[in-house]
Design an enzyme around this catalytic site. Structure first.
Site, PDB file in Angstrom:
ATOM      1  N   HIS A   2      34.145  36.988  46.068  1.00  0.00           N
ATOM      2  CA  HIS A   2      35.148  37.998  46.438  1.00  0.00           C
ATOM      3  C   HIS A   2      35.401  37.985  47.935  1.00  0.00           C
ATOM      4  CE1 HIS A   2      32.007  40.889  47.810  1.00  0.00           C
ATOM      5  NE2 HIS A   2      31.323  40.512  46.755  1.00  0.00           N
ATOM      6  N   ASP A  54      36.757  40.680  49.572  1.00  0.00           N
ATOM      7  CA  ASP A  54      36.677  42.017  50.166  1.00  0.00           C
ATOM      8  C   ASP A  54      35.233  42.386  50.517  1.00  0.00           C
ATOM      9  OD1 ASP A  54      36.253  42.100  47.295  1.00  0.00           O
ATOM     10  OD2 ASP A  54      36.318  44.280  47.402  1.00  0.00           O
ATOM     11  N   ASP A 109      27.240  39.500  51.938  1.00  0.00           N
ATOM     12  CA  ASP A 109      27.953  39.844  50.696  1.00  0.00           C
ATOM     13  C   ASP A 109      29.457  39.822  50.927  1.00  0.00           C
ATOM     14  OD1 ASP A 109      28.711  40.794  48.247  1.00  0.00           O
ATOM     15  OD2 ASP A 109      27.908  42.797  48.523  1.00  0.00           O
ATOM     16  N   GLU A 169      36.678  43.286  44.529  1.00  0.00           N
ATOM     17  CA  GLU A 169      35.486  43.249  43.677  1.00  0.00           C
ATOM     18  C   GLU A 169      34.646  44.502  43.898  1.00  0.00           C
ATOM     19  OE1 GLU A 169      31.245  42.196  42.601  1.00  0.00           O
ATOM     20  OE2 GLU A 169      32.059  42.954  44.471  1.00  0.00           O
ATOM     21  N   GLU A 170      34.585  44.929  45.164  1.00  0.00           N
ATOM     22  CA  GLU A 170      33.679  46.032  45.534  1.00  0.00           C
ATOM     23  C   GLU A 170      34.147  47.382  45.008  1.00  0.00           C
ATOM     24  OE1 GLU A 170      30.844  45.575  46.616  1.00  0.00           O
ATOM     25  OE2 GLU A 170      30.725  43.876  47.981  1.00  0.00           O
ATOM     26  N   GLU A 198      27.073  35.316  44.931  1.00  0.00           N
ATOM     27  CA  GLU A 198      26.594  36.604  45.462  1.00  0.00           C
ATOM     28  C   GLU A 198      25.199  36.410  46.053  1.00  0.00           C
ATOM     29  OE1 GLU A 198      27.812  39.646  45.670  1.00  0.00           O
ATOM     30  OE2 GLU A 198      29.515  39.718  44.288  1.00  0.00           O
ATOM     31  N   HIS A 257      25.755  45.715  52.054  1.00  0.00           N
ATOM     32  CA  HIS A 257      26.357  47.067  52.085  1.00  0.00           C
ATOM     33  C   HIS A 257      25.730  47.968  53.155  1.00  0.00           C
ATOM     34  CE1 HIS A 257      27.991  46.839  47.657  1.00  0.00           C
ATOM     35  NE2 HIS A 257      28.051  45.680  48.278  1.00  0.00           N
TER      36      HIS A 257
END
Ligand SMILES: [Zn+2]
Length: 373
Positions: free
Chosen positions: A68, A70, A100, A132-133, A159, A344
């Site tokens: 992803h 984003d 990530d 995706e997030e 990932e 994150h």
């Protein structure tokens, strides 16, 4: 070189509420420079798109590499340096998305540069997604965008797993429950109906359901929490201290395991919630991110094994685009540089050596899966 590429990718502040067309244009340019075919699949949401790049004989069963574009927000997090400037401290590269999962995107572009793509026997397809997030929205759109297109049956999502091969994860579903009451002056509460107190009874009913779900144990050998997990996530109700609230909205997330129907679980949840007061409680299913389960023994597993940090195949607790790729007929494994434990968070990082290792892995796995002759 891969560090420079990662720095370029991190510099696009692709938080999910912002566009991805800048990073997509850069990745498209890089893929074209490698001689790949590039398709941009636009979303109805402005500035959002998925990117599909491919090389090798079209329609042959090679390999999909997916990630992803984003990232999650940085607001309120105590970063030590600008999150959108890749910053090396010691043997770590810090930046939002460094782990990530822009490290895998960078490693893919660098790894492919080492493969002679003109000589591939089978197709390599890159699938870079948006959003995706926030619920795997990009890959969900892909299910329709790519329907009917012959695609490789094996996919790798890079990932951050600290190079452990993961072959399953629960899905995620979100539901909204609205409790309606009747407003009144707080000095005369008997003239109103308190929507927040109604929501309290709904929450009790949901807790009983969560407890029942906890006792339905599956995949105990793979999951730390081998049951459907429920989270009462948000609650909003009331407008002023002297008004009996007439509305209270609760949002609930739950994580269906492979083989379970998210719709059936939602129906149970709605039945319990609305059963408290059918006239004044309504429920809606907001979105579903499907679970993923890939059988052991795939060719991709065999190719990843020599690079894996541990021999056992594991499960992810988090959802990925893999559930949607599975709906497109792909058997997907999740495997990549960096640790989900730092994703994150403030000062997210990827270790420099893991970034370099990821380049080697991509180059070797693509050459072997797609038969560089
Ligand atoms: Zn991710």
């Amino acid at each position: 070189m891969v560090v420079d590429t990662l720095a370029r990718l991190v510099a696009f502040p692709t938080v999910s509420d912002r566009p991805v067309d800048g990073i997509a244009a850069y990745l498209a340019e890089r893929a074209e420079a490698l001689g790949m075919r590039v398709e941009r699949l636009d979303s109805p949401m402005p500035g959002k798109c998925n990117l599909v790049c491919s090389a090798g004989p079209q329609g042959t069963d090679g390999l999909v590499l997916s990630g992803h574009m984003d990232v999650v927000p940085v607001e309120g997090q105590p970063w030590s340096s600008d999150p959108f400037v890749l910053t090396q401290r010691g043997d770590r590269l810090h930046g939002r998305g460094s782990c990530d999962m822009k490290a895998f995107l960078a490693a893919t572009m660098e790894g492919l540069a080492r493969v002679d793509l003109r000589r591939l026997q089978r197709e390599i397809v890159l699938v870079w997604t948006h959003d995706e997030e926030v619920g795997c929205l990009g890959s969900r759109a892909l299910v329709e965008q790519l329907a009917g297109r012959p695609l490789p049956s094996l996919a790798l999502i890079g990932e951050p797993t600290s190079f452990q091969v993961l072959r399953m994860h629960p899905g995620h579903a979100a539901a909204r429950i609205t409790c309606v009451g009747r407003a009144a002056h707080s000095s005369k509460p008997d003239l109103g109906a308190n929507a927040i107190r109604l929501a309290g009874r709904v929450l009790d009913a949901l807790e009983r359901l969560a407890d029942e779900w906890r006792h339905d144990v599956r995949f105990a050998d793979m999951l730390e929490r081998p049951f459907v997990v429920m989270n009462v996530a948000t609650i909003r109700g009331g407008s002023a201290i002297n008004i009996v609230p007439d509305r209270c909205v609760v949002e609930v997330g739950f994580r269906p395991l492979p083989g379970m129907s998210p719709e059936v679980l939602y129906a149970q949840l709605a039945e319990r919630a609305c059963g408290v007061d059918a006239e004044n409680v309504t429920a809606e299913l907001l979105r579903v991110t499907p679970s993923m389960l890939t059988p052991t023994g795939t060719r991709l597993e065999e190719l990843l094994r020599p690079h894996a940090r541990v021999a056992e195949l594991g499960a992810a607790s988090f959802a990925t685009d893999g559930g949607n790729l599975e709906r497109l007929g792909m058997r997907t494994l999740v495997f990549g540089p960096g640790s989900i434990d730092v994703a994150h968070q403030a000062d997210e990082f990827v270790p420099v050596d893991e970034l370099h290792k990821a380049v080697d892995v991509v180059a070797e796995v693509v050459a072997r899966a797609c038969g560089e002759a």
